[in-house]
Structures are given as C-alpha cells and as structure tokens.
Design an enzyme around this catalytic site. Structure first.
Site: not given
Length: 223
Positions: A10, A12, A165
């Site tokens: 991922d 961000d 996250d």
C-alpha cells in the site's frame, strides 16, 4: 507463510507518512463547506476509497458535496505533499535490499500516487508497477486491485504478500487470497490500531519497516 514471489505495498501510511497531512487538509476543506468532520475522524477512516468517503459524508449529513469539491481538495492535498511529505523511515533501505518483484496497489488516484512517490524519492523502486483503484471497477475493500496487480506481474495470489496499514486494505488482501501483514508505524496510527489490523486478518503487525525486512529474511529458504 512461505517466501513471497511478489510484495504488494500500500502507499499511504506504509511507504509515505501521508495520512495525517491528508486528514488535516481534507478536514479544513469539509469544515469550510459546513461539514463538521475532524482530522482525527478522517484519519480513523484511512484506506477508504473516494466513493466510500463520499457515501460516508453524504449519508451522515444528508446532503451532497459541492460540485468539484473532491478535485479541489485533492489539489490542496498534493500541494501540501510537495512541502511536507516524507517517506516512512527505513523504506528506502528496505526497497534497496529486496530481490523479489515489488509493486504498489493503492486506492489513491494515479497522479497522487506518482506525486507522493516522486517527492519522497520512491518512484524509482516501483515504476512502472504502480497500480491505482482507478484502474479497476472497485477499490479496496474489494479484492479487485490486488488481483489486478498480481495478474499484471504474472504471480499467483497465493504467492503474494501484501503490507497494509488499513482495515479496508487488509480485508481486500484476504479476499484476494493473499497473505497480508500490517504496519502501524505511521503518524496516524493510534492505540489499538495493531489489534484492528490483526482482527481484520493480518498475520503479523510491525511498528517499524526494519521489522518487516527482518521478517522477510526469516522466510527466505536460502538464509
């Protein structure tokens, strides 16, 4: 867990510490239009798709966003990224050490993804394998984006390892049939974030990227 043939990152909150900046600017823009949403509320929904965020806000306030609101807000966020965005500590060192293929799969739009990776010096590690939810029918938490990334790199989902996250991203990876680990070392992660990721399906959660590197070494059959 076996040694992966492809690592899907991922962006961000995993590669770049962007979520706090994003939430701050987005909250300012929402409040300027009379939508009383705090930066912390937005940070708590990290990983949500654009469509999901629009649905969330309009459902809560019972009225549509102004025309062009999302585009104007995105431009302000990208300006802030130019001035403030930093890579997650240790990411560059990790990427230099990896020998297997890597890619990015993010709900962000392609221009934001490229901008984020360029201003932090990470684009070189992924180009051209940077995949956006704009390239598939459904963003995370649907599995489409992860499956698309695996197909483009000709790797079976079972041979992929995702690092995420967000709960949305974790659900997407699990639905795609991929192993997924969590990262909770970015600025937006609060107490309980690791537990939420584990509850969503992460097998492990790391607070430092260097820990993820050590974990990969432990999986390497040649070590």
């Amino acid at each position: 867990m076996s040694y992966p043939r492809l690592i899907i990152f991922d962006c961000d909150g995993v590669l770049v510490d962007s979520e706090v900046i994003d939430a701050r600017i987005r909250s300012q823009c929402f409040r300027a239009e009379g939508f009383s949403i705090t930066a912390q509320e937005l940070a708590d929904h990290s990983g949500i798709s654009r469509a999901g965020l629009i649905e969330l806000v309009q459902g809560r306030f019972g009225r549509p966003l102004p025309t062009g609101f999302m585009e104007t807000t995105r431009a302000k966020i990208m300006d802030a990224f130019t001035d403030e965005l930093q890579a997650i500590e240790g990411v560059s060192e990790l990427l230099r050490s990896l020998t297997m293929p890597v890619c990015v799969a993010s709900n962000s739009y392609p221009d934001r993804l490229r901008h984020s990776l360029e201003v932090t010096g990470l684009w070189q590690f992924f180009d051209p394998h940077v995949f956006s939810a704009a390239m598939v029918e459904r963003g995370k938490p649907a599995p489409d984006l992860f499956l698309f990334a695996a197909e483009r790199l000709n790797v079976s989902p079972a041979d992929c390892l995702v690092i995420e996250d967000s709960v949305h991203g974790t659900i997407a990876a699990r639905t795609a049939g991929m192993a997924v680990v969590g990262f909770c070392g970015s600025s937006h992660c609060r107490t309980g974030h690791a537990e939420r990721l584990l509850g969503a399906g992460c097998t492990r959660v790391f607070t430092r990227i260097s820990e993820f590197g050590e974990f990969l070494q432990s999986l390497d059959p040649d070590q």
